[in-house]
Design an enzyme around this catalytic site. Structure first.
Site, PDB file in Angstrom:
ATOM      1  N   ARG A 156       0.663  -1.095   0.095  1.00 52.81           N
ATOM      2  CA  ARG A 156      -0.045  -0.024  -0.080  1.00 52.81           C
ATOM      3  C   ARG A 156       0.750   1.341  -0.068  1.00 52.81           C
ATOM      4  O   ARG A 156       0.314   2.191  -0.607  1.00 52.81           O
ATOM      5  CB  ARG A 156      -0.944  -0.001   1.146  1.00 52.81           C
ATOM      6  CG  ARG A 156      -1.792   1.025   1.289  1.00 52.81           C
ATOM      7  CD  ARG A 156      -2.934   0.885   2.509  1.00 52.81           C
ATOM      8  NE  ARG A 156      -4.073   1.984   2.287  1.00 52.81           N
ATOM      9  CZ  ARG A 156      -4.176   2.820   3.724  1.00 52.81           C
ATOM     10  NH1 ARG A 156      -3.567   2.464   4.643  1.00 52.81           N
ATOM     11  NH2 ARG A 156      -5.173   3.647   3.498  1.00 52.81           N
ATOM     12  N   HIS A 178       0.208   4.585  -2.277  1.00 52.64           N
ATOM     13  CA  HIS A 178       0.177   6.029  -1.600  1.00 52.64           C
ATOM     14  C   HIS A 178       1.265   7.187  -1.931  1.00 52.64           C
ATOM     15  O   HIS A 178       1.334   8.041  -2.011  1.00 52.64           O
ATOM     16  CB  HIS A 178      -0.030   6.211  -0.189  1.00 52.64           C
ATOM     17  CG  HIS A 178      -1.320   5.395   0.146  1.00 52.64           C
ATOM     18  ND1 HIS A 178      -2.344   6.088   1.078  1.00 52.64           N
ATOM     19  CD2 HIS A 178      -2.239   4.622  -0.336  1.00 52.64           C
ATOM     20  CE1 HIS A 178      -3.418   5.397   1.191  1.00 52.64           C
ATOM     21  NE2 HIS A 178      -3.533   4.572   0.136  1.00 52.64           N
ATOM     22  N   ASN A 187      -3.945   8.868   5.111  1.00 59.86           N
ATOM     23  CA  ASN A 187      -2.396   8.213   5.783  1.00 59.86           C
ATOM     24  C   ASN A 187      -2.361   8.085   7.119  1.00 59.86           C
ATOM     25  O   ASN A 187      -1.933   7.221   7.721  1.00 59.86           O
ATOM     26  CB  ASN A 187      -1.371   9.150   5.144  1.00 59.86           C
ATOM     27  CG  ASN A 187      -1.045   8.660   3.711  1.00 59.86           C
ATOM     28  OD1 ASN A 187      -1.804   7.944   3.011  1.00 59.86           O
ATOM     29  ND2 ASN A 187      -0.421   9.669   2.922  1.00 59.86           N
ATOM     30  N   HIS A 228      -6.164  -5.996  -2.517  1.00 61.91           N
ATOM     31  CA  HIS A 228      -6.899  -5.973  -1.061  1.00 61.91           C
ATOM     32  C   HIS A 228      -7.128  -7.344  -1.023  1.00 61.91           C
ATOM     33  O   HIS A 228      -8.027  -7.773  -0.094  1.00 61.91           O
ATOM     34  CB  HIS A 228      -8.281  -5.164  -1.243  1.00 61.91           C
ATOM     35  CG  HIS A 228      -8.136  -3.778  -1.351  1.00 61.91           C
ATOM     36  ND1 HIS A 228      -9.155  -2.812  -1.476  1.00 61.91           N
ATOM     37  CD2 HIS A 228      -6.990  -2.885  -0.947  1.00 61.91           C
ATOM     38  CE1 HIS A 228      -8.769  -1.593  -1.121  1.00 61.91           C
ATOM     39  NE2 HIS A 228      -7.501  -1.539  -0.838  1.00 61.91           N
TER      40      HIS A 228
HETATM   41  C1  HEM Z   1      -9.149   1.700  -5.609  1.00 63.50           C
HETATM   42  C2  HEM Z   1      -9.081   2.506  -4.870  1.00 63.50           C
HETATM   43  C3  HEM Z   1      -8.532   2.078  -3.381  1.00 63.50           C
HETATM   44  C4  HEM Z   1      -9.297   2.633  -2.392  1.00 63.50           C
HETATM   45  C5  HEM Z   1     -10.545   3.458  -2.126  1.00 63.50           C
HETATM   46  C6  HEM Z   1      -8.545   1.955  -1.326  1.00 63.50           C
HETATM   47  C7  HEM Z   1      -8.794   2.070   0.192  1.00 63.50           C
HETATM   48  C8  HEM Z   1      -8.245   1.445   1.421  1.00 63.50           C
HETATM   49  C9  HEM Z   1      -8.551   1.565   2.720  1.00 63.50           C
HETATM   50  C10 HEM Z   1      -9.770   2.554   3.229  1.00 63.50           C
HETATM   51  C11 HEM Z   1      -7.776   0.679   3.254  1.00 63.50           C
HETATM   52  C12 HEM Z   1      -7.752   0.484   4.710  1.00 63.50           C
HETATM   53  C13 HEM Z   1      -7.304   1.558   5.365  1.00 63.50           C
HETATM   54  C14 HEM Z   1      -7.111   1.694   6.966  1.00 63.50           C
HETATM   55  O1  HEM Z   1      -8.161   1.131   7.555  1.00 63.50           O
HETATM   56  O2  HEM Z   1      -6.417   2.437   7.520  1.00 63.50           O
HETATM   57  C15 HEM Z   1      -6.919   0.191   2.264  1.00 63.50           C
HETATM   58  C16 HEM Z   1      -5.877  -0.977   2.704  1.00 63.50           C
HETATM   59  C17 HEM Z   1      -5.212  -1.477   1.788  1.00 63.50           C
HETATM   60  N1  HEM Z   1      -5.067  -1.117   0.513  1.00 63.50           N
HETATM   61 FE1  HEM Z   1      -6.177   0.013  -0.722  1.00 63.50          FE
HETATM   62  N2  HEM Z   1      -7.519   1.354  -2.120  1.00 63.50           N
HETATM   63  C18 HEM Z   1      -7.543   1.537  -3.051  1.00 63.50           C
HETATM   64  C19 HEM Z   1      -6.675   0.915  -4.135  1.00 63.50           C
HETATM   65  C20 HEM Z   1      -5.491   0.296  -3.523  1.00 63.50           C
HETATM   66  C21 HEM Z   1      -4.511  -0.007  -4.390  1.00 63.50           C
HETATM   67  C22 HEM Z   1      -4.224   0.231  -5.807  1.00 63.50           C
HETATM   68  C23 HEM Z   1      -3.415  -0.833  -3.777  1.00 63.50           C
HETATM   69  C24 HEM Z   1      -2.066  -1.217  -4.125  1.00 63.50           C
HETATM   70  C25 HEM Z   1      -1.820  -1.796  -5.150  1.00 63.50           C
HETATM   71  C26 HEM Z   1      -4.167  -1.181  -2.404  1.00 63.50           C
HETATM   72  C27 HEM Z   1      -3.453  -1.764  -1.130  1.00 63.50           C
HETATM   73  C28 HEM Z   1      -3.821  -1.525   0.037  1.00 63.50           C
HETATM   74  C29 HEM Z   1      -3.338  -2.944   0.808  1.00 63.50           C
HETATM   75  C30 HEM Z   1      -2.483  -4.221   0.604  1.00 63.50           C
HETATM   76  C31 HEM Z   1      -4.182  -2.610   1.942  1.00 63.50           C
HETATM   77  C32 HEM Z   1      -3.938  -3.075   3.495  1.00 63.50           C
HETATM   78  C33 HEM Z   1      -3.012  -2.427   4.012  1.00 63.50           C
HETATM   79  C34 HEM Z   1      -2.717  -2.823   5.414  1.00 63.50           C
HETATM   80  O3  HEM Z   1      -3.364  -3.985   6.072  1.00 63.50           O
HETATM   81  O4  HEM Z   1      -1.881  -2.325   6.461  1.00 63.50           O
HETATM   82  N3  HEM Z   1      -5.109  -0.319  -2.369  1.00 63.50           N
HETATM   83  N4  HEM Z   1      -7.106   0.360   1.121  1.00 63.50           N
END
Ligand code: HEM
Length: 362
Positions: A96, A100, A128, A227
């Site tokens: 992630r 970002h 963030n 995800h």
């Molecule tokens: C399509 C639009 C996207 C939205 C709206 C989104 C939104 C989010 C949100 C809200 C979270 C949880 C954050 C939290 O609880 O603090 C998350 C986690 C995550 N996102 Fe996304 N995301 C998107 C795209 C992506 C992309 C493009 C990637 C990587 C290529 C990605 C990788 C991840 C990963 C791996 C997590 C888990 C992180 C962890 O467990 O620490 N996301 N995302």
């Protein structure tokens, strides 16, 4: 002689074709607009963006550290192995971080900077704050790299290498990774607030955010597949459980028993930092379960479920295709990661190679 000339010309043409194509090591017939390349163009929105990368290398090369630091990837992988075996979620957090970074003034490690004299850290932005993780792991990789090859490997490339390594160590695909990004001397809090899509986005919003970066529907669906690992806080999906459309009702696209389970983790008041897996079937394995869950109404975020429920033919079809075919998802994921990694890099004499990822060089 004439036939030799013809042979020579054919050989030269072949070489030219080979060197100008394919950013990805899997040979796969991509079905959905694969050859299109990102829209390119110049970015809009906050943060003084640079022109956006497309499917080309943007001046980056897979062999960039071949002479200056041939052991770079091995060093990254050894730190990752240790960190992920201690905390399996770390793979997701590092993947992630690269996203970002790239969506805010390009892949330039701006996301890693603490407050500077002339800018506020992106770590304080809404998407963030209390959310991004993994900064200590990046610091550890950087300090080992500085020992082995001083002032050579940029923090932006470390983020790209860590994202690929984390994917591989979680059971996902690998890809040929163009390198040579340099690090920015500034961050953009405003850019971070404006360019990272929120979890309650509609399908149209998501597309707009991605198109701004030169990414298309295929990239949106395949990159959302990240995800398949990691967790999200209650605050990012609470609206779905209690008041999705301002009528005090849950999101009707949520599967019933999943909805009840989520309510126990995420009560109507409080519990905002409680976490739930983005892929409840296999939260630390990089596979295609994320897409299968969406098909059964078990996507965690609105932004996950709208890939199907948003009624956009192309993204719906892709969700189904990726749920059906893990290899298809893997090949697209690698390809889209390369495209994302090519967004607005600093190269040549622009930027610098930071000595510490959290601060600009003196
Ligand atoms: C399509 C639009 C996207 C939205 C709206 C989104 C939104 C989010 C949100 C809200 C979270 C949880 C954050 C939290 O609880 O603090 C998350 C986690 C995550 N996102 Fe996304 N995301 C998107 C795209 C992506 C992309 C493009 C990637 C990587 C290529 C990605 C990788 C991840 C990963 C791996 C997590 C888990 C992180 C962890 O467990 O620490 N996301 N995302």
């Amino acid at each position: 002689m004439a036939s030799f000339n013809l042979l020579y010309a054919t050989f030269t043409l072949l070489l030219a074709l080979l060197s100008s194509s394919s950013t990805f090591c899997f040979a796969y017939p991509f079905g959905w607009g694969g050859g299109g390349g990102g829209g390119g163009g110049v970015g809009v929105g906050g943060g003084g963006r640079r022109p956006i990368g497309t499917q080309t290398y943007s001046g980056l090369l897979p062999g960039f550290y071949g002479h200056s630091c041939p052991q770079a990837n091995d060093i990254v992988m050894s730190v990752l192995e240790r960190a992920i075996s201690k905390d399996p979620r770390m793979a997701a957090s590092l993947l992630r971080l690269h996203f970002h970074d790239c969506f805010v003034q390009g892949c330039d490690a701006s996301v890693l900077l603490d407050d500077g004299e002339t800018f506020v850290s992106e770590k304080k932005s809404v998407p963030n704050k209390n959310s991004l993780r993994g900064f200590e792991v990046i610091d550890e990789i950087k300090s080992e790299l500085e020992e082995a090859c001083p002032e050579t490997v940029s923090c932006a490339d470390i983020l790209a290498l860590a994202a690929r390594g984390s994917t591989v160590l979680s059971g996902g695909p690998s890809w040929e990774l163009p390198l040579g990004r340099r690090d920015s001397r500034k961050a953009s809090l405003n850019g971070s607030n404006k360019n990272i899509p929120p979890p309650n986005s509609t399908i149209q919003n998501l597309l707009t955010f991605f198109q701004r970066q030169g990414l298309n529907e295929v990239d949106l669906v395949s990159l959302s597949g990240a995800h398949t690992i990691g967790m999200a806080r209650c605050t990012t999906f609470k609206q779905r459980l209690y008041n999705q459309n301002g009528n005090n009702q849950p999101d009707s696209t949520l599967e019933r028993s999943y909805y009840h389970d989520l309510k126990t983790v995420c009560p109507k008041t409080g519990g905002d930092s409680n976490i739930s897996p983005l892929d409840l079937a296999s939260p630390t394995t990089f596979d295609n379960a994320y897409f299968k869950l969406i098909l059964s109404g078990k996507g965690l975020l609105t932004s996950d479920q709208v890939l199907l429920a948003g009624n956009l033919g192309k993204t719906m079809q892709l969700v189904k295709a990726f749920a059906d075919d893990r290899a298809l998802f893997f090949s697209h994921f690698g390809r889209s990661m390369v495209k994302m990694g090519n967004i607005g890099p600093l190269t040549g004499y622009n930027g610098e190679v930071r000595k510490h990822c959290r601060k600009v060089n003196l």
